[in-house]
Design a protein around this motif. Structure first.
Motif, PDB file in Angstrom:
ATOM      1  N   VAL A   6      46.495  46.247  46.914  1.00 40.45           N
ATOM      2  CA  VAL A   6      47.110  45.474  47.916  1.00 40.45           C
ATOM      3  C   VAL A   6      46.885  45.922  49.345  1.00 40.45           C
ATOM      4  CG1 VAL A   6      48.572  43.448  49.492  1.00 40.45           C
ATOM      5  CG2 VAL A   6      48.360  43.213  46.562  1.00 40.45           C
ATOM      6  N   PHE A   7      47.739  46.568  49.470  1.00 47.90           N
ATOM      7  CA  PHE A   7      47.616  47.542  50.532  1.00 47.90           C
ATOM      8  C   PHE A   7      46.084  47.915  51.522  1.00 47.90           C
ATOM      9  CE2 PHE A   7      47.331  52.638  52.915  1.00 47.90           C
ATOM     10  CZ  PHE A   7      47.685  51.451  53.929  1.00 47.90           C
ATOM     11  N   GLU A   8      44.965  48.271  50.308  1.00 46.05           N
ATOM     12  CA  GLU A   8      43.865  48.811  50.577  1.00 46.05           C
ATOM     13  C   GLU A   8      43.110  47.464  51.216  1.00 46.05           C
ATOM     14  OE1 GLU A   8      39.501  49.518  50.146  1.00 46.05           O
ATOM     15  OE2 GLU A   8      40.591  47.964  48.875  1.00 46.05           O
ATOM     16  N   ALA A   9      43.497  46.016  50.363  1.00 46.14           N
ATOM     17  CA  ALA A   9      42.544  45.170  50.600  1.00 46.14           C
ATOM     18  C   ALA A   9      42.571  44.729  51.793  1.00 46.14           C
ATOM     19  CB  ALA A   9      42.817  44.144  49.460  1.00 46.14           C
ATOM     20  N   VAL A  10      44.089  44.960  52.469  1.00 46.06           N
ATOM     21  CA  VAL A  10      45.053  43.538  53.790  1.00 46.06           C
ATOM     22  C   VAL A  10      43.716  45.206  54.323  1.00 46.06           C
ATOM     23  CG1 VAL A  10      46.117  43.572  55.375  1.00 46.06           C
ATOM     24  CG2 VAL A  10      46.584  43.221  52.773  1.00 46.06           C
ATOM     25  N   SER A  11      43.966  46.716  54.479  1.00 49.54           N
ATOM     26  CA  SER A  11      43.248  47.316  55.253  1.00 49.54           C
ATOM     27  C   SER A  11      41.916  47.399  56.167  1.00 49.54           C
ATOM     28  CB  SER A  11      43.795  48.856  55.183  1.00 49.54           C
ATOM     29  OG  SER A  11      43.552  49.704  56.234  1.00 49.54           O
ATOM     30  N   ARG A  18      42.453  36.891  53.913  1.00 48.55           N
ATOM     31  CA  ARG A  18      41.067  37.633  53.203  1.00 48.55           C
ATOM     32  C   ARG A  18      41.491  38.222  52.007  1.00 48.55           C
ATOM     33  NH1 ARG A  18      38.656  37.506  58.962  1.00 48.55           N
ATOM     34  NH2 ARG A  18      39.544  39.678  58.973  1.00 48.55           N
ATOM     35  N   ALA A  19      42.501  38.953  51.652  1.00 50.10           N
ATOM     36  CA  ALA A  19      43.240  39.611  51.098  1.00 50.10           C
ATOM     37  C   ALA A  19      43.401  39.219  50.010  1.00 50.10           C
ATOM     38  CB  ALA A  19      43.697  41.320  51.856  1.00 50.10           C
ATOM     39  N   ALA A  20      44.263  37.905  50.401  1.00 46.42           N
ATOM     40  CA  ALA A  20      44.485  36.444  49.098  1.00 46.42           C
ATOM     41  C   ALA A  20      43.570  36.640  48.769  1.00 46.42           C
ATOM     42  CB  ALA A  20      45.662  35.749  49.842  1.00 46.42           C
ATOM     43  N   ARG A  21      42.621  35.961  49.129  1.00 45.60           N
ATOM     44  CA  ARG A  21      40.874  35.303  48.816  1.00 45.60           C
ATOM     45  C   ARG A  21      40.583  36.062  47.855  1.00 45.60           C
ATOM     46  NH1 ARG A  21      40.277  33.291  53.504  1.00 45.60           N
ATOM     47  NH2 ARG A  21      39.411  34.315  54.164  1.00 45.60           N
ATOM     48  N   LEU A  23      41.711  39.422  45.686  1.00 42.46           N
ATOM     49  CA  LEU A  23      42.601  39.485  45.142  1.00 42.46           C
ATOM     50  C   LEU A  23      42.336  38.195  44.000  1.00 42.46           C
ATOM     51  CD1 LEU A  23      44.804  41.765  46.903  1.00 42.46           C
ATOM     52  CD2 LEU A  23      43.336  42.750  45.656  1.00 42.46           C
ATOM     53  N   ASN A  24      42.729  37.577  44.157  1.00 44.20           N
ATOM     54  CA  ASN A  24      42.396  35.767  44.153  1.00 44.20           C
ATOM     55  C   ASN A  24      44.515  35.444  43.849  1.00 44.20           C
ATOM     56  OD1 ASN A  24      41.841  33.462  42.062  1.00 44.20           O
ATOM     57  ND2 ASN A  24      41.771  34.241  40.854  1.00 44.20           N
ATOM     58  N   THR A  25      45.107  36.015  44.450  1.00 40.18           N
ATOM     59  CA  THR A  25      46.175  35.314  44.778  1.00 40.18           C
ATOM     60  C   THR A  25      46.950  34.651  45.681  1.00 40.18           C
ATOM     61  OG1 THR A  25      49.042  36.429  44.157  1.00 40.18           O
ATOM     62  CG2 THR A  25      46.901  37.876  45.998  1.00 40.18           C
ATOM     63  N   VAL A  26      47.632  34.293  46.287  1.00 40.10           N
ATOM     64  CA  VAL A  26      48.091  33.659  48.029  1.00 40.10           C
ATOM     65  C   VAL A  26      48.843  34.264  48.904  1.00 40.10           C
ATOM     66  CG1 VAL A  26      48.517  31.257  46.629  1.00 40.10           C
ATOM     67  CG2 VAL A  26      50.159  33.656  46.608  1.00 40.10           C
ATOM     68  N   GLN A  27      48.801  34.078  50.232  1.00 38.86           N
ATOM     69  CA  GLN A  27      48.899  34.601  51.013  1.00 38.86           C
ATOM     70  C   GLN A  27      50.152  35.097  51.258  1.00 38.86           C
ATOM     71  OE1 GLN A  27      48.203  33.613  54.712  1.00 38.86           O
ATOM     72  NE2 GLN A  27      49.553  34.937  55.579  1.00 38.86           N
ATOM     73  N   SER A  28      50.897  34.711  50.361  1.00 37.70           N
ATOM     74  CA  SER A  28      53.175  34.726  50.296  1.00 37.70           C
ATOM     75  C   SER A  28      52.732  36.240  49.572  1.00 37.70           C
ATOM     76  CB  SER A  28      53.741  33.675  49.833  1.00 37.70           C
ATOM     77  OG  SER A  28      53.202  33.298  48.455  1.00 37.70           O
TER      78      SER A  28
END
Length: 287
Positions: A6-11, A18-21, A23-28
């Motif tokens: 998750v850290f790599e995707a957000v970075s 965008r990271a949530a999308r 990774l197919n998950t929710v922002q929370s």
């Protein structure tokens, strides 16, 4: 490991949304994992702002470890299940030119010989592919030499002859100097052929305009054929367009023309049975 992913995707994406999308998950869920990782490490990894997030200096320092940890875990799983019969995922990269000129038949033969292997091939510039191998996003890649990096193991697998391609209206390299602000038709920055083309034209005193960048070989060749500009590519890639009279090709000095295609991989990476079988087939294709 999930928190690091998750850290790599957000970075990389600069956004929790965008990271949530991706990774197919929710922002929370993304926010919670980042908060958990920050608490474990005792540092802030992101600075929040109106446009998204930016990685802090501490986050930048740990980012290189993410790919290496993921690669080590993947290598461990692969080694645990590797009984010597090629199977599983084989994920590597290639320059667009090498994929078109050298790999199509090779990949077909490999897929027939080893149906249990799932092939995934990413294309890109030499610079991008090297970054992906170093960061453990790819198991290896076909790139243009020379390459000098302490974390990489390399071997020359093919040798290409580069030629300058122009429209049929241009009869020799000497004519290029008379074209005001000649346009070059190239791949994105990071393509080694682009760098060689720029050096070749500079050697001849040719003034060039800002390069036109395209993402496909056919687009580059079509623009050259239409007289928009010139490019530098392996002779084999241009053979069909030349035989059809769509382009003219011009030999260039050997120091600019000869280039080795290397296969690079991390020196500390696990070589799976699938990778070993693939490299054996690459070597056999050169015989």
């Amino acid at each position: 490991m999930a928190d690091l992913k998750v850290f790599e995707a957000v970075s990389r994406l600069g956004s929790m949304n965008r990271a949530a999308r991706e990774l197919n998950t929710v922002q929370s869920n993304v926010t919670a994992r980042i908060r958990s990782l920050e608490e474990d490490l005792g540092v802030s990894l992101f600075q929040r702002h109106a446009r998204g997030v930016s990685t802090t200096p501490a986050g930048q320092r740990i980012l290189p470890f993410v790919g290496r940890i993921a690669r080590l875990l993947t290598d461990a799983r692969t080694a645990a299940h590797d009984e010597g019969v090629p199977s599983g995922l084989l994920h590597f990269g290639s320059q667009e030119t090498t994929a078109a000129l050298r790999l199509s038949g090779l990949l077909s033969r490999f897929a027939t010989a080893y149906p249990a292997v799932r092939l995934a091939v990413a294309t890109g510039t030499t610079r991008k592919l090297l970054d992906d191998v170093i960061a453990c996003r790819l198991e290896g890649a076909f790139v243009a030499g020379p390459v000098n990096h302490p974390e990489l193991r390399q071997e020359a697998v093919f040798r290409e002859e580069l030629v300058l391609a122009t429209s049929p209206a241009i009869g020799s390299l000497d004519e290029l100097a008379g074209i005001p602000e000649l346009k070059t038709i190239v791949f994105q920055i990071g393509c080694s052929y682009r760098q060689r083309l720029e050096a070749l034209l500079a050697d001849r005193g040719v003034v060039t305009a800002r390069p036109l960048e395209f993402g496909s070989l056919e687009a580059i060749i079509s623009c050259v054929s239409a007289g928009v500009g010139v490019t530098l590519l392996p002779r084999g890639i241009l053979a069909d367009a030349f035989s059809q009279g769509r382009i003219a090709v011009h030999e260039v000095p050997p120091e600019r023309a000869e280039v080795d295609t290397l296969f690079v991989r991390r020196a500390d990476g696990y070589v799976s049975s699938a990778m070993s079988a693939f490299l054996d087939m690459v070597h056999a294709s050169r015989a």
